[in-house]
Design a protein around this motif. Structure first.
Motif, short mmCIF file in Angstrom:
data_model
loop_
_atom_site.label_atom_id
_atom_site.label_comp_id
_atom_site.label_asym_id
_atom_site.label_seq_id
_atom_site.Cartn_x
_atom_site.Cartn_y
_atom_site.Cartn_z
N ILE A 1 0.85 -1.20 0.00
CA ILE A 1 0.00 0.00 0.00
C ILE A 1 0.88 1.25 0.00
CG2 ILE A 1 -1.73 1.31 1.31
CD1 ILE A 1 -2.96 -1.13 0.10
N ILE A 2 1.97 1.23 0.79
CA ILE A 2 2.89 2.37 0.79
C ILE A 2 3.47 2.57 -0.60
CG2 ILE A 2 5.18 3.13 1.61
CD1 ILE A 2 4.44 2.10 4.33
N TRP A 3 3.88 1.45 -1.23
CA TRP A 3 4.45 1.53 -2.58
C TRP A 3 3.44 2.11 -3.56
CZ3 TRP A 3 3.65 -0.80 -7.40
CH2 TRP A 3 4.69 -0.60 -8.32
N LEU A 4 2.19 1.65 -3.43
CA LEU A 4 1.16 2.17 -4.34
C LEU A 4 0.91 3.65 -4.11
CD1 LEU A 4 -1.42 -0.74 -4.43
CD2 LEU A 4 -0.06 0.13 -6.30
N ASN B 1 -4.77 1.81 -10.20
CA ASN B 1 -5.17 1.23 -8.91
C ASN B 1 -6.11 0.05 -9.09
OD1 ASN B 1 -3.63 3.08 -7.50
ND2 ASN B 1 -5.29 4.57 -7.39
N ALA B 2 -7.02 0.16 -10.08
CA ALA B 2 -7.96 -0.93 -10.31
C ALA B 2 -7.22 -2.20 -10.71
CB ALA B 2 -8.97 -0.53 -11.38
N SER B 3 -6.11 -2.05 -11.47
CA SER B 3 -5.40 -3.25 -11.89
C SER B 3 -4.83 -3.98 -10.68
CB SER B 3 -4.30 -2.90 -12.90
OG SER B 3 -3.41 -2.00 -12.32
N PHE B 4 -4.43 -3.21 -9.63
CA PHE B 4 -3.92 -3.89 -8.44
C PHE B 4 -5.05 -4.53 -7.64
CE2 PHE B 4 -0.21 -1.56 -9.56
CZ PHE B 4 0.82 -2.41 -9.17
N LEU B 5 -6.23 -3.90 -7.68
CA LEU B 5 -7.40 -4.50 -7.03
C LEU B 5 -7.73 -5.83 -7.71
CD1 LEU B 5 -9.79 -4.21 -5.03
CD2 LEU B 5 -11.05 -3.14 -6.88
N VAL B 6 -7.74 -5.82 -9.05
CA VAL B 6 -8.04 -7.03 -9.81
C VAL B 6 -7.00 -8.11 -9.49
CG1 VAL B 6 -8.11 -8.01 -12.14
CG2 VAL B 6 -9.20 -5.82 -11.68
N LEU B 7 -5.72 -7.70 -9.47
CA LEU B 7 -4.64 -8.64 -9.17
C LEU B 7 -4.83 -9.26 -7.80
CD1 LEU B 7 -2.02 -9.53 -10.55
CD2 LEU B 7 -0.83 -7.80 -9.21
N ARG B 8 -5.21 -8.41 -6.83
CA ARG B 8 -5.39 -8.90 -5.46
C ARG B 8 -6.50 -9.93 -5.42
NH1 ARG B 8 -9.63 -8.54 -1.34
NH2 ARG B 8 -8.61 -8.85 0.65
N GLU B 9 -7.65 -9.60 -6.03
CA GLU B 9 -8.78 -10.54 -5.99
C GLU B 9 -8.43 -11.83 -6.73
OE1 GLU B 9 -10.43 -9.52 -3.84
OE2 GLU B 9 -11.57 -7.68 -4.15
N PHE B 10 -7.72 -11.68 -7.85
CA PHE B 10 -7.33 -12.85 -8.64
C PHE B 10 -6.44 -13.78 -7.82
CE2 PHE B 10 -4.19 -14.79 -11.51
CZ PHE B 10 -5.06 -15.59 -12.26
N LEU B 11 -5.39 -13.19 -7.21
CA LEU B 11 -4.43 -14.00 -6.46
C LEU B 11 -5.09 -14.65 -5.25
CD1 LEU B 11 -1.30 -11.70 -6.56
CD2 LEU B 11 -1.70 -13.79 -7.86
N LEU B 12 -5.98 -13.89 -4.62
CA LEU B 12 -6.56 -14.37 -3.37
C LEU B 12 -7.60 -15.46 -3.61
CD1 LEU B 12 -6.26 -13.78 -0.39
CD2 LEU B 12 -8.12 -12.14 -0.57
N TYR B 13 -8.37 -15.32 -4.71
CA TYR B 13 -9.49 -16.25 -4.88
C TYR B 13 -9.21 -17.33 -5.91
CZ TYR B 13 -11.92 -13.09 -1.86
OH TYR B 13 -12.27 -12.33 -0.77
N LYS B 14 -8.30 -17.08 -6.86
CA LYS B 14 -7.99 -18.12 -7.85
C LYS B 14 -6.75 -18.90 -7.47
CE LYS B 14 -11.08 -17.19 -11.17
NZ LYS B 14 -12.36 -17.83 -11.07
N LYS B 15 -5.91 -18.31 -6.59
CA LYS B 15 -4.68 -18.96 -6.16
C LYS B 15 -3.93 -19.62 -7.31
CE LYS B 15 -6.20 -19.91 -1.43
NZ LYS B 15 -6.42 -18.53 -1.16
N PRO B 16 -3.37 -18.80 -8.23
CA PRO B 16 -2.77 -19.36 -9.45
C PRO B 16 -1.55 -20.25 -9.20
CG PRO B 16 -2.30 -17.03 -9.27
CD PRO B 16 -3.26 -17.35 -8.18
N SER B 17 -0.83 -20.06 -8.12
CA SER B 17 0.31 -20.94 -7.88
C SER B 17 0.22 -21.46 -6.47
CB SER B 17 1.62 -20.19 -8.10
OG SER B 17 1.82 -19.31 -7.01
N SER B 18 1.19 -22.26 -6.11
CA SER B 18 1.12 -22.88 -4.80
C SER B 18 1.53 -21.91 -3.69
CB SER B 18 2.05 -24.09 -4.77
OG SER B 18 3.35 -23.68 -5.13
N MET B 19 1.92 -20.68 -4.10
CA MET B 19 2.36 -19.72 -3.08
C MET B 19 1.20 -19.34 -2.16
SD MET B 19 4.93 -17.13 -4.95
CE MET B 19 5.02 -15.91 -3.67
N ASN B 20 1.57 -18.84 -1.02
CA ASN B 20 0.58 -18.45 -0.03
C ASN B 20 0.18 -16.99 -0.23
OD1 ASN B 20 -0.96 -18.01 2.18
ND2 ASN B 20 0.70 -18.20 3.67
N TRP B 21 -1.08 -16.77 -0.56
CA TRP B 21 -1.53 -15.40 -0.82
C TRP B 21 -2.39 -14.84 0.30
CZ3 TRP B 21 1.17 -13.39 -4.52
CH2 TRP B 21 1.62 -14.20 -5.58
#
Lengths: 166, 345
Positions: B160-163, B196-216
């Motif tokens: 958030i600070i970076w954004l 900003n919207a692209s980061f919102l989309v990225l956040r929702e994508f990573l959190l709900y689709k979990k594209p990799s085995s990483m912990n989101w």
């Protein structure tokens, strides 16, 4: 793995920061000195907090016809007089410079040119020392990079604030 | 909702809402309720929360102290001492981040401090060498330098600070380097909103689709979503208001582009948070924003066509009450529907 990457990034950041210091110090030590006259400023309205707004007389020496033909960013050729105060000669176009001529970077706004910086920072409460400022002292290198190192009064003396007379 | 698969008991998450619901329907008694809540939210959790809270406040105060130390001793400290002090503080923060490891909150906070101190360094650098004019360069350099740390941190606060830094950079760059004409100056809102919207989309994508085995999971906090959502919604709503109110923007490409993007965002966000990732907070914000747009629309019409302040304010008052009542009724309906959809029968 993450820690190793962190180490790499951290070293990179510190190298960049120190390299930037080194570049400025080099310019300060080896640059050629020139004074630029400050455009008349009203100290009462232009002193804001702990910085002072600057404008240079040089910026007004360019006519708008000359300006229209120039790119957004470029260099001015300036010539210092006997007091080392620089004045505008022409826009730089890659030609060989005459002796004593110097380059200084500018950028264009919608209606005039600007030489950075347009502000001078000092410590809170030091405004009174800088009211007598008439010139900005710059260090320039041959490629036109410059650094504002001090403000200078009408007797061509650097202004050095002293805290004793508080 | 009847075609949803039957959930077994262990698939239903136990939380405060569930316990209160059971208690409210008299299915459990007071004692059971307290026992259940005690089990779900043990008292020690408060201690943990307090210690996190205090360590965050503590690091913030230390950072503020360092900044003030510089501000008030400005000309007495030799140049190299200023740099040395800031840099050694950065080094100490980094060393502590290594020592604690960046998986722990304390390590992350040290990394965050180091990132803030890079900004302090650049501010000090700008003041010492009077690089003044182009403030966007400071924020550009800051964002670029700390980006590596931000990527590694898995820490929402640092993102958030970076954004925030990036947003400042974009605004200042637009002002100081692009020199927009009056025709195009409204583009900044579209740029910020889309960024900003692209980061919102990225956040929702990573959190709900979990594209990799990483912990989101670190993206999961509600405030992260809230800030990102507002950071996208507000800049995209502004050109819509401009399109309604300011006749000087009428017909400019910037205003039209902003208004179109704003409309798309409102519709898409409503659809996503209604059907894909049910979220009442986001939905209420969208509906509030729509109400404000409605106010602006009717307001322009009423104030332009009716003389006399009293009457136009009266009419606006009636319109406002009607619109907000309608909005709240709709919200309650949506809320009831979503509850029915999400609580297995």
């Amino acid at each position: 793995m993450r820690l190793q990457a962190l180490l790499v990034f951290s070293v990179l950041v510190l190298v960049v920061l120190n390299f930037e210091i080194w570049k400025k110090e080099k310019l300060k030590a080896e640059g050629q000195s020139v004074l630029l006259q400050l455009a008349p400023v009203d100290p009462r309205s232009l002193m804001q907090g702990d910085y002072m707004r600057l404008e240079y007389a040089l910026e007004d020496m360019v006519t708008s016809e000359q300006l229209d033909k120039q790119d957004k960013r470029g260099h001015l050729v300036i010539l210092p007089n006997e007091n080392n105060v620089g004045s505008f000669v022409r826009f730089y176009d890659g030609e060989e410079l005459a002796p004593k001529e110097m380059l200084i970077r500018y950028h264009k706004t919608n209606y005039d040119i600007q030489i950075v910086p347009h502000s001078f920072f000092f410590q809170e409460g030091h405004a009174k020392f800088y009211e007598s400022a008439r010139y900005g002292e710059f260090k320039c290198d041959s490629s036109g990079k410059h650094l504002l190192v001090a403000l200078v009064n009408e007797k061509f003396k650097r202004i050095i604030p002293s805290d004793e007379e508080k | 909702m009847s075609d949803k698969p039957e959930l077994s008991l262990e698939q239903i998450p136990a939380n405060r809402a569930l316990v209160e619901e059971l208690y409210g329907h008299n299915l459990i008694n007071q004692e059971t309720r307290e026992y259940a809540l005690d089990l779900l939210y043990p008292r020690s959790k408060w201690g943990l929360w307090a210690s996190y809270f205090l360590s965050i406040i503590g690091s913030a105060l230390i950072l503020v102290g360092i900044i003030y130390f510089f501000a008030f001793n400005w000309s007495k400290v030799p140049i190299m001492a200023k740099f040395a002090l800031v840099e050694s503080t950065i080094l100490i923060c980094l060393a502590c981040a290594f020592w604690r490891g960046i998986d722990r909150l304390s390590g992350k906070l040290f990394l965050l401090s180091a990132s803030v101190l890079v900004g302090v360094f650049l501010a000090v650098f700008g003041q010492i060498y009077q690089t003044g004019a182009d403030a966007y360069q400071l924020f550009m350099g800051w964002a670029a330098l700390i980006f590596g740390w931000v990527l590694l941190s898995q820490f929402a606060a640092l993102w958030i600070i970076w954004l925030t830094i990036m947003n400042l950079f974009i605004c200042l760059y637009w002002d100081q380097a692009v020199f927009p004409s009056h025709q195009s100056e409204a583009f900044i809102f579209s740029i910020l909103g889309v960024f900003n919207a692209s980061f919102l989309v990225l956040r929702e994508f990573l959190l709900y689709k979990k594209p990799s085995s990483m912990n989101w999971d670190w993206l999961g906090a509600v405030w992260v979503q809230g800030i990102l959502f507002l950071a996208a919604l507000i800049p995209l709503a502004i050109p819509m208001h401009q399109a309604i109110w300011e006749s000087s923007y009428e017909g400019t490409l910037a205003a039209i582009c902003g208004a179109v993007l704003g409309t798309i965002f409102h519709v898409l966000a409503f659809w996503v948070y209604r059907f894909k990732i049910p979220n009442m907070g986001a939905l209420s914000t969208i509906i509030l924003s729509l109400c404000l747009l409605g106010e602006a629309f009717f307001g322009r019409f009423v104030f332009k066509s009716i003389d006399g302040d009293g009457l136009s304010f009266f009419i606006m008052g009636v319109i406002t009450i009607a619109m907000f009542t309608f909005a709240i009724v709709q919200l309650r309906r949506i809320h009831a529907q979503m509850e029915a959809e999400n609580v297995p029968s």
